[in-house]
Design an enzyme around this catalytic site. Sequence first.
Site, short mmCIF file in Angstrom:
data_model
loop_
_atom_site.label_atom_id
_atom_site.label_comp_id
_atom_site.label_asym_id
_atom_site.label_seq_id
_atom_site.Cartn_x
_atom_site.Cartn_y
_atom_site.Cartn_z
N CYS A 60 22.47 90.87 69.60
CA CYS A 60 22.39 89.44 69.89
C CYS A 60 22.91 89.13 71.30
CB CYS A 60 23.19 88.66 68.84
SG CYS A 60 23.07 86.88 69.08
N CYS A 64 29.73 85.09 70.93
CA CYS A 64 30.67 84.64 69.89
C CYS A 64 31.77 85.70 69.73
CB CYS A 64 29.93 84.38 68.58
SG CYS A 64 28.43 83.41 68.80
N CYS A 67 32.11 88.09 66.68
CA CYS A 67 30.92 88.63 66.02
C CYS A 67 30.60 90.09 66.35
CB CYS A 67 29.71 87.77 66.34
SG CYS A 67 28.27 88.28 65.36
N CYS A 104 20.38 84.45 50.85
CA CYS A 104 20.49 83.97 52.24
C CYS A 104 20.11 85.07 53.21
CB CYS A 104 21.91 83.48 52.49
SG CYS A 104 22.12 82.90 54.19
N CYS A 135 17.93 80.48 51.44
CA CYS A 135 18.75 80.02 52.57
C CYS A 135 18.47 80.95 53.73
CB CYS A 135 20.23 80.06 52.18
SG CYS A 135 21.33 79.60 53.54
N CYS A 195 23.93 74.00 55.13
CA CYS A 195 25.08 74.84 54.80
C CYS A 195 25.81 74.99 56.13
CB CYS A 195 24.57 76.19 54.28
SG CYS A 195 25.89 77.42 54.10
N ARG A 267 32.54 77.08 49.95
CA ARG A 267 32.37 78.52 49.70
C ARG A 267 33.50 79.35 50.30
NH1 ARG A 267 27.19 79.98 51.62
NH2 ARG A 267 26.48 78.91 49.77
#
Length: 354
Positions: A60, A64, A67, A104, A135, A195, A267
């Site tokens: 990616c 972040c 991550c 998801c 999701c 979400c 969650r």
Amino acid sequence: MSLVSASGPLRHDWSRTEVEALFALPFPVLLHQAGEVHRTNFDPAEVQVSTLLSVKTGGCPEDCAYCPQAQRYHTGVEATKLMETEAVVERARAAKAAGASRFCMGAAWRSPKDRDIPKVADMIREVKALGLETCATLGMLSGEQATALKAAGLDYYNHNLDTSPEFYGDIIKTREYQDRLDTLAHVRDAGMKTCCGGIVGMGESRRERAAFLQTLANLPAHPDSVPINRLVQVEGTPLHGTTELDPFEFVRTIAVARILMPKSMVRLSAGRESMSDELQALCFMAGANSIFYGEKLLTTGNPDTERDLALFDRLGLRPMQVVETTNTVHADIIAADTIEPPHAGDAPACTRAA
Ligand code: SAM
Ligand code: DTB
Ligand code: SF4
């Protein structure tokens, strides 16, 4: 006057001072108030169960700081191409057989390219056809992309604010907080359920945790699901080595989320693998009523299903049943009094009523 009303109208005008005052309550008082809100709006014995699959891993371009999938950090995660629909469906079928009600699909993208959408739409259609809630979390979406995913049968879109507006710049520099708010608006406008949550334990202060939850609760609509992740520290990421958050502060975060967003699924998300059963039980008492279920999150571990089933059994919890409606904010989730409590070792694990 108490800040907490268990059954009043949903509020979108929480002040920072009010949210900080909730965090500052004595622990038993906060848990009692959150428990009351939880019991008024849900059956506290029911937990919504979602399974995650990384359909496109690693590589990616974003930065972040938490991550493991960001290309720029050397975490040992191997980049893959987008999975074939057939392979995704096989995993979704297994997740359903193990007792998940929502599936998801996650992709390590800044945002999908328009040419990716038909392929993802195909996956969504096929997963939905299995009778699972769908999701996806694919990064930023345009309005047109959100509309196309909705048309394919996508029920929920996961896009996190991750933290407070003030702390955000310490964690992510390759996209703005406003970009996230814009994607959430596109998702809502397309008629999908949102979400949206974030991560705690990234070195933020309590004030910043309060600001994060305040921002979530003051969105135009409360997210239908609110994932609260505890940072999974991955070697190679800038946040590896961050001082661990006090577990009671994590429980407080869950409790405040429950009070601010009474009708949302809160969650208990990433970070469960390193939590004791007792800490997870406290989170359920504080109002958490959803988990990620299955041995893997996206690239990191999650408790194995036997451990989760044994925990459900010991705590008298059972998986939530889902019915089809078009309403948002948990209106699609009904009491599942026909479901037998799961027993460790039983298969299929969390049998859903037909
Ligand atoms: N690339 C897309 C995006 O960023 O929106 C979707 C996938 S991304 C991995 C989804 C969310 O996973 C992030 O927003 C973050 O909240 C959570 N996450 C990622 N790494 C994590 C970690 N190490 N610990 C806890 N949560 C994490
Ligand atoms: C969310 O809030 N947490 C999930 C899901 N949404 C996509 C992801 C957690 C990822 C944890 C790190 C990993 O496994 O790569
Ligand atoms: Fe990329 Fe999403 Fe990871 Fe950020 S959180 S680096 S956007 S995969």
